[in-house]
Scaffold this active site. Structure first.
Site, PDB file in Angstrom:
ATOM      1  N   ASP A 335       0.860  -1.186   0.000  1.00  0.00           N
ATOM      2  CA  ASP A 335       0.000   0.000   0.000  1.00  0.00           C
ATOM      3  C   ASP A 335       0.890   1.228   0.000  1.00  0.00           C
ATOM      4  OD1 ASP A 335      -2.228  -1.470   0.202  1.00  0.00           O
ATOM      5  OD2 ASP A 335      -2.699  -0.962   2.281  1.00  0.00           O
ATOM      6  N   ASP A 631      -5.510  -3.852   4.148  1.00  0.00           N
ATOM      7  CA  ASP A 631      -6.117  -3.494   5.425  1.00  0.00           C
ATOM      8  C   ASP A 631      -7.638  -3.646   5.440  1.00  0.00           C
ATOM      9  OD1 ASP A 631      -6.579  -1.364   3.748  1.00  0.00           O
ATOM     10  OD2 ASP A 631      -5.340   0.045   4.866  1.00  0.00           O
ATOM     11  N   ASP A 635      -9.747  -6.585   0.831  1.00  0.00           N
ATOM     12  CA  ASP A 635      -8.385  -7.039   0.573  1.00  0.00           C
ATOM     13  C   ASP A 635      -8.195  -8.507   0.939  1.00  0.00           C
ATOM     14  OD1 ASP A 635      -7.646  -4.537  -0.280  1.00  0.00           O
ATOM     15  OD2 ASP A 635      -6.916  -3.897   1.686  1.00  0.00           O
TER      16      ASP A 635
END
Ligand code: ADP
Ligand code: MG
Length: 889
Positions: A335, A631, A635
């Site tokens: 990310d 998160d 996902d």
């Protein structure tokens, strides 16, 4: 409040109206419980925890230590030697079996404790309404009557009667077995509705997959439905990994080979006319010597040490095999926001009414000003509306903690509050004046959120998503004009190319009576843009560099705009490679095209969570070993599919954490790099142990075999072999698990997971050392007999050759490629203590009368020691020479 008169025996909460439930529980659905009442209830009801079900009792786990083929052989040997009335032999063999079981038991317990402790560290928080304030609290602190707020990705912390829901869906598979998410509503239900259909209840340990809800706690801990069926209660930790299974398989094969050789020894010996009892003892010696009994335990403990080392570096392993896989990772997909960047947002630029304003000051302190062309301005018109929208369409709160201001909530939203304060607005006053009537929460699939105040709805989110629903815009005074889409896009592009994260703000007027949702938000008026910086983490820059040096590709995956992402990527050293690929482009690619595209692309922008799964699959199809961070709820599939799913410990949802193999307690990319380094270190140490331990076994096996074939008395007795194996494995071999990580561990390419544990080069090294041990022990044994020493003395010399040989060879094994001096000769204190103890123990073995009696050893002279140490030195120098030769070649 008075003493609670609440009865938790009531099990028909779903059948009662919400206000009656609240009354029964003596709770307040608007303000929640107050602090005193909570304390009182904590006393009555205890913590919201399930009583752990007892695992296998200790004695049973201890007994299981004997449940190994090798141990069966030892027990059988012990029984038969007892039958032959060789009492000492029988007793000592049995003693070894016991010691082995005790060590195995302790190590296993330690490893399980380490993993259980990690599970506690990963315990989660839940949002609770108490004293009228929403606050994050550990789930364990909930009491009946507490008001709990649920959001996507949460694990429901207790049994709740829901009294407000918004498209709430939960996954109840853990409780009812239903695999599809079920919708939750606050409807009235009949008394006899079954558990799986109680739509107005949310049960502990189920997962929120989407929407929001508020409920009052009706049961905690063991009184919850989950607690009652106690189906989810802690089961024993699984300590097996692909590697341990490989080793078990390997040991099993070795076992048969060795048994075959033992039988061969017995047959050949008896056929030559030796006494069957003697030959039986030789066969036993061969069997107990050649089997690497300490191996499985050593591997488990090395993995456990690796797990705790990683935890110290902020990476918590949830699934043990990840320790091994980590070391082999070839791609890390990370990310951006919060992982590669600080997630410390500061608004620097506001574009409203066609004018560009600068915002000064950094961090979350309110010091700073808004200026236009260098002159400080008091917000009016479009600028003011832009700031107001940013405050109202916002769930974050600024809090004072230890003299510093922090954001409770999303930092992106915190930055909007600070910007408004710099313009002289007071967020709390605005919230009070324009109360929120309804909302559409932020969802990374839609990339915006909306809130309703009076009859105005404010929306903020990604520019494209907002513009698609917009038809007008504001002029500087705040009057509405026709939308100039191109001008806005050009400006947003310019902001993004400086690395600013850009949020668009808009407002609208929903039709009366229409529910606020994604379908009904249209015909909006564009208010402005706020651009914020989120600097890259300094550690992340170094960590990216370290990964590249280690042959690991780093890819940035973000929901943010492509231009912003590319600008941040360049600052992180991820600038090379193909231009960013956006979610929209990914959607248009076929699987084959995507596989080609993922190779050179380092930045993936405006990616929707579901697309992460496709990216993982494409990379895996290219043969990569993929680590992927995540998160959110969406996902989870990608985290499961990845070879190593990594969840964020701070911002991560429970759903993501449950799907992941590893958690980062600080959400920091640098911790992934650290974990990879540790993973490689663990693997190195395992290989070191195996390379170190096998020559003892091979050497001993060869010695017995050679003696029988040549018709010579056994140079070492079975008892002595057991002595060597047990003492050296514990005092020498295990110390390798504490070896510091090789300095060059992150300068090597990743290890292929399918590659054999031992390379041909290492196999050859093992055979070379085995041969030297055979030569040294057998040679000195014969030489002693030749020079008239006693059989006991000759055997003592042979035993010491093995121990000293392994002791010197231990130093060779500290690094597979470099000399121990390169590693730092004294850098492993454990190893030196082990070596010291080993020498003392060997002196005891050689000179103590009791040992002489037990093990048939005998005192030997200094000249004997000189020859023994010489063999050790020869092994050391030959192996160092071999390593040096390989370094050149
Ligand atoms: P990332 O975390 O990778 O930056 P997100 O999925 O969080 O991506 O955000 C994607 C986009 O959604 C952002 O670029 C921004 O435009 C928008 N966004 C992010 N957070 C919020 C929020 N709290 N409210 C509204 N829009 C948001
Ligand atoms: Mg985000």
């Amino acid at each position: 409040m008075t003493e609670p008169t609440i009865s938790l025996l009531e099990r028909h909460w779903h059948h009662l109206p919400a206000n009656e439930v609240a009354e029964l529980l003596d709770s307040d659905l608007v303000h929640g419980l107050n602090a005193d009442e909570v304390l009182r209830r904590r006393d009555t009801f205890g913590a919201n925890l399930l009583t752990p079900k007892k695992g296998k009792p200790a004695w049973l786990r201890f007994l299981f230590q004997f449940h190994q083929p090798l141990i069966y052989i030892l027990i059988a040997s012990s029984a038969i030697t007892a039958f032959l009335q060789e009492w000492v032999d029988s007793g000592v063999i049995f003693g070894v079996v016991l010691v082995n079981a005790v060590i195995g038991y302790i190590q296993e317990a330690k490893a399980e404790d380490a993993i259980a402790a990690l599970a506690r560290m990963a315990a989660s928080a839940t949002i609770v309404l108490r004293d009228g304030i929403k606050q994050p609290l550990p789930a364990a602190e909930l009491v009946p009557g507490d008001v709990v707020l649920l959001a996507p990705g949460d694990k429901v912390p207790a049994d709740l009667r829901l009294f407000r829901t918004r498209e709430l869906m939960t996954d109840e598979a853990s409780l009812t077995g239903e695999s599809l998410p079920v919708a939750k509503l606050t409807v009235h239900l009949e008394k006899d509705v079954v558990l799986a259909e109680r739509a107005n209840m949310a049960y502990a340990s189920t997962l929120v997959t989407s929407g929001q809800g508020t409920g009052v706690v009706v049961a905690t801990g063991d009184t919850t439905e989950t607690g009652r069926i106690s189906r989810l209660i802690a089961h024993a930790t699984d300590l097996s990994t692909p590697l341990t299974r490989k080793i078990e398989h390997f040991s099993a094969i070795m076992l048969y080979v060795i048994l075959g050789l033992a039988v061969f020894t017995f047959v050949v010996g008896t056929w030559r006319g030796e006494a069957p009892v003697e030959m039986f003892m030789a066969a036993v010696a061969l069997a107990v010597g050649a089997i690497p009994e300490g191996l499985p335990a050593a591997i488990t403990i090395t993995l456990a040490i690796g797990v705790s080392r990683m935890a110290r570096r902020r990476a918590i392993i949830r699934k043990l095999p990840a320790v091994e896989t980590l070391g082999g990772a070839t791609v890390i997909c990370s990310d951006k926001t919060g992982t590669l960047t600080e997630n410390q947002m500061t608004v620097q630029e506001i574009y409203a009414g066609g004018e560009t304003f600068r915002v000064s000051g950094g961090g979350y302190a309110a010091q700073g000003e808004i200026s236009l062309d260098g002159k400080v301005v008091a917000p009016q018109g479009a600028l003011r509306e832009c700031l107001v929208a940013g405050v109202l369409c916002n769930d974050a709160v600024l809090v004072e903690r230890e003299g510093r201001r922090e954001v409770a909530g999303d930092p992106t939203e915190g930055a909007l509050l600070v910007a408004a304060e710099k313009g002289g607005l007071v967020p709390s006053e605005l919230h009070a004046a324009y109360a929120r009537r309804d909302e559409v929460p932020f969802d990374s699939r839609y990339q915006y959120m909306a809130t309703l105040h009076g009859d105005v709805v404010y929306i903020k989110g990604a520019l494209e998503k907002i513009l698609d629903r917009t038809s007008a815009m504001l002029d500087p005074e705040g009057r509405e004009l026709v939308l100039d889409r191109a001008a806005i896009e050009a400006h947003a592009h310019a902001m993004a190319s400086h690395g600013l994260r850009v949020l668009a703000l808009a407002r609208g007027a929903p039709e009366e009576g229409e529910a606020l949702d994604h379908r009904h938000l249209g015909n909006l008026v564009f208010i402005g843009l706020q651009g914020m910086i989120d600097p890259p983490r300094a550690e992340a820059v170094a960590a990216v560099k370290a990964c590249h040096a280690a042959g690991i590709a780093v890819k940035m995956i973000t929901g943010d705009h492509a231009i912003t992402a590319a600008a941040i990527a360049a600052q992180l050293g991820l600038g090379e490679g193909a231009p960013p690929l956006t979610g929209r482009q990914i959607a248009a690619l076929s699987d084959a095209e995507l596989r080609k595209a993922v190779r050179n692309t380092t930045v993936f922008a405006r990616v929707e969570p579901e697309q992460k799964l496709r990216l993982v699959e494409a990379l895996q199809a290219e043969g990569e070993i993929v680590a992927m961070t995540g998160d959110g709820v969406n996902d989870a599939p990608a985290l499961k599919q990845a070879d190593i799913g990594i969840a964020m410990g701070i911002t991560g949802t429970e759903v993501a954490k449950e799907a992941a193999a590893m958690l980062l307690t600080d959400d920091n990319f640098a911790s992934i790099e650290a974990a990879v380094e540790e993973g490689r270190g663990v693997f190195d140490n395992l290989v070191k142990f195996i390379t170190w331990t096998l020559p003892t076994n091979f050497g001993e096996g060869f010695v017995i075999l050679a003696a029988v074939v040549l018709g010579v008395t056994l140079p070492i007795t079975p008892l002595q072999i057991l002595w060597i194996n047990m003492t050296t494995a514990v005092l020498l071999g295990l110390m390798l698990a504490f070896e510091p990580i090789d300095q060059d561990v992150m300068r090597r390419p990743p290890r292929h997971p399918a590659a054999p544990i031992l390379t041909t080069a290492l196999m050859l090294r093992i055979l070379l050392v085995s041969a030297m041990l055979l030569g040294g022990a057998f040679g000195l044994f014969l030489w002693e007999l030749e020079t008239g020493e006693s059989l006991e003395q000759a055997r003592t010399v042979a035993v010491n050759v093995f121990v000293m040989g392994e002791l010197f060879y231990l130093f060779n094994c500290r690094s597979m490629t470099h000399s121990p001096f390169h590693v730092g000769f004294f850098s492993n204190a454990w190893l030196w203590s082990g070596v010291g103890l080993m020498i003392l123990l060997q002196l005891f073995f050689t000179y103590a009368p009791v040992m002489n009696r037990l093990f048939a050893s005998a005192p030997i002279g200094l000249d004997d020691w000189a020859r023994i140490v010489a063999v050790g030195l020869v092994i050391y120098f030959v192996i160092e020479a071999e390593k040096a030769w390989r370094r050149r070649g």
